[in-house]
Design an enzyme around this catalytic site. Structure first.
Site, PDB file in Angstrom:
ATOM      1  N   HIS A 122      46.095  -4.482 -22.692  1.00  0.00           N
ATOM      2  CA  HIS A 122      44.885  -5.610 -22.395  1.00  0.00           C
ATOM      3  C   HIS A 122      45.382  -6.565 -21.483  1.00  0.00           C
ATOM      4  O   HIS A 122      46.401  -6.961 -21.197  1.00  0.00           O
ATOM      5  CB  HIS A 122      44.573  -6.098 -23.791  1.00  0.00           C
ATOM      6  CG  HIS A 122      43.273  -6.915 -23.888  1.00  0.00           C
ATOM      7  ND1 HIS A 122      43.314  -8.120 -23.525  1.00  0.00           N
ATOM      8  CD2 HIS A 122      42.213  -6.665 -24.428  1.00  0.00           C
ATOM      9  CE1 HIS A 122      41.929  -8.779 -23.579  1.00  0.00           C
ATOM     10  NE2 HIS A 122      41.426  -7.730 -24.366  1.00  0.00           N
ATOM     11  N   GLN A 202      44.579  -4.984 -32.289  1.00  0.00           N
ATOM     12  CA  GLN A 202      43.980  -3.547 -32.520  1.00  0.00           C
ATOM     13  C   GLN A 202      44.526  -2.924 -33.605  1.00  0.00           C
ATOM     14  O   GLN A 202      43.878  -2.100 -34.339  1.00  0.00           O
ATOM     15  CB  GLN A 202      43.621  -2.576 -31.425  1.00  0.00           C
ATOM     16  CG  GLN A 202      42.816  -3.202 -30.451  1.00  0.00           C
ATOM     17  CD  GLN A 202      41.272  -3.524 -30.885  1.00  0.00           C
ATOM     18  OE1 GLN A 202      40.776  -3.082 -31.794  1.00  0.00           O
ATOM     19  NE2 GLN A 202      40.424  -4.472 -30.017  1.00  0.00           N
TER      20      GLN A 202
END
Ligand SMILES: Cc1ncc(COP(=O)(O)O)c(C=O)c1O
Lengths: 409, 149
Positions: A122, A202
């Site tokens: 990310h 996540q």
């Protein structure tokens, strides 16, 4: 599978309708909805306990401080942190990683050093390292991914030959759903003397996390992706590393004694928590952990895996749909494209049926380049989703296909 | 599975003509001898456009674009390039304003023949977050003439 319908009753927002349809919320990788237990914990905190923490000598302030520190201890237990002092509350994953880059990184990385990241990181586990490398004249090495969306272990090994100072990777990919072998990657990185930073944004909401078993050095997480309020999150670290690190932000709370021209600093974790912290966030996070703990993270992971598998099965039956990321063991994130229909168009069409998905690069532009797509559509599941939601997704996608001439209307 | 027909607003949004421009964009490519070049993108959804214009004597002689993005942004770009050829710059900028008015839901703009094929995009005004997609090429156009022309 979990009784999603029963859980859904705990989430007031999910009773809403969108465009006259039942809301089908499939953007959980971006943020989850909040159960009453969390909403009430926050309201109760303000109704009964609110005062500034670590400051007042009166009972109310002491209770507020206790609530805040109890949340820290609860989070420490939830991820099996080394000690509660090794839990620094932050605004979320992004701030936690910036803290590591800005404090540990600035103190330990110099000209010619290397930092390793992966092509599936990310932007929040990439850009802080880019900034650090630019400032220090260090080099950033991006590890490639395999065809099926896993970290390429042979390229990872090659990257380690450069003896990096820091190795950073995501535990679970927000764009592909890949669950990376975090303990194995950590072992390999430690063997060349690197410090390991795991982006747990996540993973923490979706599987049982044990940072001591991973043996990573730093672990970042976001509360808002696991039922807790936005602006809550933490950096989990080995305490001895935090002890030796210079402060990140200066201000109140992080100091011990302040002179005209210099200061001494507070103990960890307070050294890294300058200013008034997000106490409601910590209290809400503690309530979220209780809620998830009552379900059990193993069951959460199982439930999501089943939904992801059902989604992959149904979507791949639609002619023209491509699903990205690994098959088999994976998290509940399903990224896909549909012929030449732009993901943004897909999201607009699904929205009319009350189906909320994400369309875009998912803050992973280097990954999108490697997949050779400008963007993907992404459905991501959580505890309150069920097979009806998967069917709604597939049904609405068929309509998108019809509008673009893929299947007879 | 839900098999009800798509919403009328969706059918109005994704008209044949729009999909035709999306799939067979007109004036796509780069321009030799361009006098004006602008690159714009929409960081939120990743739509991109590189717009090139050749202006002579205050009129647009040629225009081409390269872009990536959703059907709305790409169709809008394709339709825009068709419309701009041989237009004087002030005329082109006036069209940009008409387009913007149509996106705000202005009915007279939506009926304005001078907008040509672009009138097919009138339905976008019902989808507020997509308006910026339709206006991306037009913002590139106004940017191109921000300086001197
Ligand atoms: C893998 C991953 N890392 C980092 C982040 C950033 O988290 P936050 O925005 O909560 O700081 C996200 C979510 O957006 C993510 O999915």
């Amino acid at each position: 599978m979990l009784d999603a319908a029963r859980l859904r009753a705990d989430f007031p927002l999910l009773e809403r309708q969108e465009h006259g349809r039942r809301l089908v919320y499939l953007d959980n990788a971006a943020t989850t909805q909040k159960p009453d237990a969390v909403l009430h914990a926050i309201a109760d905190y303000y109704r009964t306990t609110n005062a500034n923490v670590h400051r007042g000598a009166y009972s109310l302030a002491i209770r507020a401080t206790e609530a805040y520190e109890a949340a820290r201890a609860k989070l420490a237990g939830f991820v099996n942190a080394w000690t509660p002092e090794g839990v620094v509350f932050t605004r979320g994953t992004t701030e936690a990683i910036n803290l590591v880059a800005g404090s540990y990184g600035r103190a330990h990385v110099g000209r010619g050093d290397a930092i390793v990241v992966t092509a599936m990181d990310h932007h929040s586990n990439l850009v802080p390292w880019q900034i650090l490398c630019q400032e220090k004249g260090a080099t950033l090495r991006m590890v490639e991914i395999t065809e099926d969306g896993r970290i390429d272990l042979s390229d990872f090994g090659t990257a380690l030959e450069g003896r990096p100072k820091i190795v950073a990777f995501p535990y679970v990919s927000n764009a592909l759903g890949t669950v990376n072998p975090a303990a194995q990657l950590t072992r390999l990185a430690h063997a060349v003397g690197a410090v390991v930073v795991v982006d747990g944004a996540q993973a923490t909401p979706h599987l049982k996390v044990d940072v001591r078993a991973l043996d990573c050095d730093f672990y970042a997480l976001s509360g808002h992706k696991m039922l807790a309020p936005m602006g809550s999150g933490a950096l989990i670290a080995k305490p001895e590393l935090l002890e030796a690190m210079p402060p990140y932000h200066g201000g109140g709370e992080m100091i011990s004694r302040v002179f005209d021209d210099h200061s001494t600093y507070n103990k960890i974790p307070h050294k890294f928590e300058a200013g008034t912290p997000n106490v409601e966030g910590a209290v809400g996070l503690a309530a979220a952990i209780d809620y998830l703990g009552a379900i059990g993270l193993e069951r959460v992971a199982e439930h999501e895996q089943a939904l992801a598998q059902a989604a992959i099965d149904q979507l791949t039956q639609i002619d023209g749909v491509t699903v990205y990321g690994p098959r088999g063991h994976r998290a509940g994130v399903v990224s896909f494209t549909y012929g030449d229909i732009h993901p943004h168009d897909i999201a607009t069409i699904l929205d009319q049926d009350g189906v909320c998905i994400r369309a875009g690069h998912h803050c992973t532009q280097p990954l999108m380049r490697r997949l050779n797509v400008p963007a993907t559509a992404r459905a991501s599941f959580y505890i309150y989703n069920d097979l009806d939601d998967v069917a709604a997704l597939a049904g609405s996608l068929v309509k998108a296909g019809a509008l673009f001439g893929y299947v007879p209307a | 599975m839900d098999t009800s027909p798509p919403e009328p607003r969706l059918s109005a949004l994704y008209q044949e003509l729009i999909l035709d421009h999306y799939r067979r964009p007109r004036n796509k490519g780069t321009l030799d001898g361009a006098t004006h070049s602008v690159s714009l993108n929409n960081p939120l959804c990743g739509d991109e456009i590189d717009l090139q214009l050749q202006v002579e004597g205050g009129a647009i002689k040629a225009v081409r674009f390269v872009g990536r993005g959703c059907s709305i942004s790409q169709a809008s770009a394709s339709m825009m390039t068709q419309l701009l050829k041989e237009k004087a710059v002030p005329q082109a900028l006036a069209l940009a304003e008409r387009m913007s008015a149509m996106m705000q839901g202005d009915e007279t703009a939506a009926g304005d023949k001078s907008l040509g094929d672009l009138r097919a995009l009138a339905g976008v005004s019902k989808f507020p977050i997509r308006i910026k997609c339709a206006l991306l090429p037009w913002n590139a156009l106004t940017d191109a003439f921000k300086g001197q022309w």
